[in-house]
Enzyme design. Structure first.
Site, short mmCIF file in Angstrom:
data_model
loop_
_atom_site.label_atom_id
_atom_site.label_comp_id
_atom_site.label_asym_id
_atom_site.label_seq_id
_atom_site.Cartn_x
_atom_site.Cartn_y
_atom_site.Cartn_z
N LYS A 240 8.35 -5.20 -12.14
CA LYS A 240 7.56 -3.98 -12.19
C LYS A 240 6.39 -4.06 -11.20
CE LYS A 240 4.84 -5.77 -16.07
NZ LYS A 240 4.39 -5.56 -17.45
N TYR B 228 -23.68 -3.83 3.97
CA TYR B 228 -24.28 -2.80 3.12
C TYR B 228 -25.33 -3.39 2.19
CZ TYR B 228 -20.64 0.64 4.23
OH TYR B 228 -19.80 1.53 4.86
#
Length: 381
Positions: free
Chosen positions: A37, A262
């Site tokens: 999955k 940042y």
């Protein structure tokens, strides 16, 4: 140098090795149902599924109808079990693609059977039993309700299974709870004696490793296939099949008292050589690793991430890296020369598990499938 900006190397020979290790753990009568999955836990569903099939695996489990249909397109004759919920309006697709649907409650069984009757199709189902996970499934002592499943003419029971919730823990109370779940599952099977409930399976990756003495018809390895089991597990010779890499796009000297990235969260009291690496959180490298001095490898030498992980880039301090230059390869997970950074190390620093981290690598992070020569390496833990 023809190299992507960010990529993962997937070593298929190691995948085959891990399948062999699983087979060595389980009984001869037990088979592997590979859980592929979430794009094979971020490793690429097509290549992983085909490689597993070449290694002798013929049964697969997925989470959704769409994943199941994709596997069916690759393997026309494999057993494919959908572990999760499928809306009943898709009943014709379940039948057309010969898929096995998990059933887990009275209301869902009634809706699915009604839809199958209306569509005039027969649906294979497997019964999910809840032994203590409390996610989905018939309660283990609801055997009178489970027995009613065998009366539906439009549903054919193919198997019955459950799931272990703390098989990856060695705490005494968790070991005891795992045994409670095993006992409940076995009690349910005993109560259904005489009914043709088909194949049995209980063990996930941690259950295979820590409870290898169990002898049900199948085991369901997921993250174990990829060599990166999470939690507490016994020592097993598994090999991580994924390495995460990216290219250096720029190197600069940052002056003393200048900031990097940042938020102005990093500056130095002396000049430093800083490299920008072309990978970020949009590629699946967690933003939560910002400001944690996480290690990377450049030319077989350890460097550290500085500042914030940006959407598409991050910065590393390469002041002490010998011979570093633009377009050099940076290993964020994996091996460089004699050193290694484990995915479990990065997952721990990101306060998550390897399953989650592996699933985050986005489609723009190119997957390169290869074989490798194994060497002795130093692992950073």
């Amino acid at each position: 140098m023809n190299r992507p900006r960010a990529w993962v190397d997937i070593h298929l020979d190691r995948l085959n090795h891990n399948v062999q290790q699983i087979n060595a753990l389980i009984s001869k009568k037990t088979k592997i149902m590979a859980v592929v999955k979430a794009d094979a836990y971020g490793h690429g569903l097509e290549q992983i599924t085909l490689s597993l099939h070449q290694a002798g695996v013929t049964s697969f489990a997925v989470a959704t109808l769409e994943e199941a249909i994709e596997v069916r397109g690759l393997l026309p004759f494999a057993d494919i079990l959908i572990l999760g919920f499928t809306p009943v309006q898709n009943v014709y697709q379940l039948a057309r693609h010969r898929l096995i649907q998990t059933v887990f409650s009275e209301w869902y069984v009634k809706l699915l059977a009604s839809a199958a009757c209306s569509a005039r199709v027969m649906i294979k189902v497997e019964i999910k039993v809840d032994t203590g996970m409390n996610r989905i499934g018939f309660a283990y002592d609801q055997t009178n309700v489970i027995k009613e499943l065998f009366s539906y003419k439009d549903l054919r029971v193919n198997g019955i299974y459950s799931h272990l919730s703390v098989a990856d823990s060695f705490k005494p109370e968790d070991l005891a709870y795992t045994q409670v779940q095993i006992n409940r599952y076995e009690l349910c099977l005993k109560e259904l004696d005489g009914f043709s409930y088909g194949r049995t399976h209980l063990q996930n990756s941690a259950g295979i490793i820590n409870q290898s003495h169990l002898q049900f018809d199948y085991v369901r390895p997921g993250i174990m296939l990829f060599g990166i089991p999470s939690g507490e597990v016994k020592e097993v010779d598994l090999k991580p099949i994924l390495e995460l890499k990216a290219s250096i796009s720029m190197i600069k000297i940052v002056k003393a008292e200048e900031y990097v990235g940042y938020g102005r969260i990093v500056n130095f009291n002396e000049p430093r050589k800083i490299a920008t690496v072309s990978i970020g959180y949009a590629d699946g490298y967690p933003r939560s690793l910002s400001g944690k001095a996480v290690p990377v490898l450049v030319n077989g030498q350890y460097a550290r991430i500085i500042g914030s992980v940006c959407m598409d880039q991050l910065m590393i301090d390469v002041t002490n890296i010998v011979g570093v230059s633009e377009e050099d390869q940076v290993v964020l997970i994996g091996t460089s020369q004699t050193k290694k950074i484990m995915m479990s190390t990065i997952a721990e620093k990101a306060h998550t598990i390897t399953n989650d981290l592996a699933c985050q690598f986005s489609l723009r992070t190119v997957r390169l499938y290869t074989s490798s020569n194994e060497k002795d390496v130093e692992t950073l833990v």
